[in-house]
Design a protein around this motif. Structure first.
Motif, PDB file in Angstrom:
ATOM      1  N   MET A   1       0.895  -1.081  -0.328  1.00  0.00           N
ATOM      2  CA  MET A   1       0.280   0.072  -0.272  1.00  0.00           C
ATOM      3  C   MET A   1       1.076   0.869   0.237  1.00  0.00           C
ATOM      4  O   MET A   1       2.096   1.536   0.304  1.00  0.00           O
ATOM      5  CB  MET A   1      -0.849   0.053   0.813  1.00  0.00           C
ATOM      6  N   ALA A   2       0.085   2.465  -0.781  1.00  0.00           N
ATOM      7  CA  ALA A   2       0.866   3.262  -1.217  1.00  0.00           C
ATOM      8  C   ALA A   2       0.188   4.818  -0.267  1.00  0.00           C
ATOM      9  O   ALA A   2      -0.984   4.922  -0.215  1.00  0.00           O
ATOM     10  CB  ALA A   2       2.041   3.401  -1.802  1.00  0.00           C
ATOM     11  N   TRP A   3       0.784   5.487   0.044  1.00  0.00           N
ATOM     12  CA  TRP A   3       0.595   6.806  -0.115  1.00  0.00           C
ATOM     13  C   TRP A   3       0.676   7.811  -1.012  1.00  0.00           C
ATOM     14  O   TRP A   3       2.082   7.953  -1.663  1.00  0.00           O
ATOM     15  CB  TRP A   3       0.909   7.890   2.066  1.00  0.00           C
ATOM     16  N   PHE A   4      -0.851   8.658  -1.493  1.00  0.00           N
ATOM     17  CA  PHE A   4      -0.600   9.692  -2.913  1.00  0.00           C
ATOM     18  C   PHE A   4      -0.562  11.011  -2.199  1.00  0.00           C
ATOM     19  O   PHE A   4      -1.488  11.583  -1.308  1.00  0.00           O
ATOM     20  CB  PHE A   4      -0.927   9.161  -3.337  1.00  0.00           C
ATOM     21  N   ARG A   5      -0.307  12.054  -2.402  1.00  0.00           N
ATOM     22  CA  ARG A   5      -0.900  13.479  -2.220  1.00  0.00           C
ATOM     23  C   ARG A   5      -1.094  14.509  -3.193  1.00  0.00           C
ATOM     24  O   ARG A   5      -0.315  13.785  -4.668  1.00  0.00           O
ATOM     25  CB  ARG A   5      -0.160  14.569  -1.883  1.00  0.00           C
ATOM     26  N   GLN A   6      -1.987  15.087  -3.397  1.00  0.00           N
ATOM     27  CA  GLN A   6      -2.466  16.072  -4.842  1.00  0.00           C
ATOM     28  C   GLN A   6      -3.227  17.429  -4.329  1.00  0.00           C
ATOM     29  O   GLN A   6      -3.461  17.533  -3.469  1.00  0.00           O
ATOM     30  CB  GLN A   6      -3.516  15.014  -5.924  1.00  0.00           C
ATOM     31  N   ALA A   7      -2.223  17.852  -4.560  1.00  0.00           N
ATOM     32  CA  ALA A   7      -2.150  19.282  -4.424  1.00  0.00           C
ATOM     33  C   ALA A   7      -3.130  20.059  -5.910  1.00  0.00           C
ATOM     34  O   ALA A   7      -3.128  19.782  -6.724  1.00  0.00           O
ATOM     35  CB  ALA A   7      -1.278  20.560  -4.252  1.00  0.00           C
ATOM     36  N   PRO A   8      -3.804  21.325  -5.084  1.00  0.00           N
ATOM     37  CA  PRO A   8      -4.745  21.810  -6.086  1.00  0.00           C
ATOM     38  C   PRO A   8      -3.448  22.524  -7.679  1.00  0.00           C
ATOM     39  O   PRO A   8      -2.779  22.849  -7.593  1.00  0.00           O
ATOM     40  CB  PRO A   8      -5.106  22.930  -5.372  1.00  0.00           C
TER      41      PRO A   8
ATOM     42  N   GLY B   1       3.329  10.058  -5.437  1.00  0.00           N
ATOM     43  CA  GLY B   1       3.719   9.272  -4.848  1.00  0.00           C
ATOM     44  C   GLY B   1       4.343   9.636  -3.455  1.00  0.00           C
ATOM     45  O   GLY B   1       4.996  10.477  -3.524  1.00  0.00           O
ATOM     46  N   VAL B   2       3.802   9.537  -2.601  1.00  0.00           N
ATOM     47  CA  VAL B   2       4.827   9.919  -1.270  1.00  0.00           C
ATOM     48  C   VAL B   2       5.567   8.414  -0.513  1.00  0.00           C
ATOM     49  O   VAL B   2       6.764   8.661  -0.231  1.00  0.00           O
ATOM     50  CB  VAL B   2       3.810  10.418  -0.478  1.00  0.00           C
ATOM     51  N   ALA B   3       5.449   7.322  -0.124  1.00  0.00           N
ATOM     52  CA  ALA B   3       5.489   6.340   0.429  1.00  0.00           C
ATOM     53  C   ALA B   3       4.751   4.659  -0.196  1.00  0.00           C
ATOM     54  O   ALA B   3       3.591   4.974  -0.033  1.00  0.00           O
ATOM     55  CB  ALA B   3       5.749   7.333   1.932  1.00  0.00           C
TER      56      ALA B   3
END
Length: 125
Positions: free
Chosen positions: A34-41, A47-49
């Protein structure tokens, strides 16, 4: 049905910390990679980790390495993202997801599925 639910987001000042949680469900044989992602406007999802389902090894994006730590509690089927020394540029919606394909340490969003609804992280300067 397999699903993920994120929580733990909030607003903090630069230098602060937050811990995100991703509660997975429906994985009878244990939680997979599993992974963490992020999305800014206005930006693409990144992908983060990630944390491997087979052994628990981890991988981080260079932008967060040394500040963020991904971990898991297999009994609770939950994956965590401890975020320290937060910066304004960490502000984004954070998502967790399950790896469906791709290389061993892939952090490409295209290789993941079962996306949660996201949790907002806002870091002020």
């Amino acid at each position: 049905v397999q699903a993920e639910v994120e929580s733990g987001g909030g607003s903090v000042q630069a230098g602060g910390s937050l811990r995100l949680s991703c509660a997975a469900s429906g994985y009878i044989l244990g939680i997979p990679t599993m992974a963490w992602f992020r999305q800014a406007p206005g930006k693409e999802r990144e992908g983060v980790a990630l944390i491997r389902g087979d052994g628990g090894s981890t991988e981080y994006a260079s932008s967060v390495r040394g500040r963020f730590t991904i971990s898991r509690d297999s009994a609770k089927q939950t994956v965590y993202l401890q975020m320290n020394s937060l910066k304004p540029q960490d502000t984004a919606m954070y998502y967790c997801a399950t790896q469906a394909t791709g290389s061993y340490y892939s952090l490409s969003p295209n290789d993941y599925r079962n996306w949660g609804q996201g949790t907002q992280v806002t870091v002020s300067s």
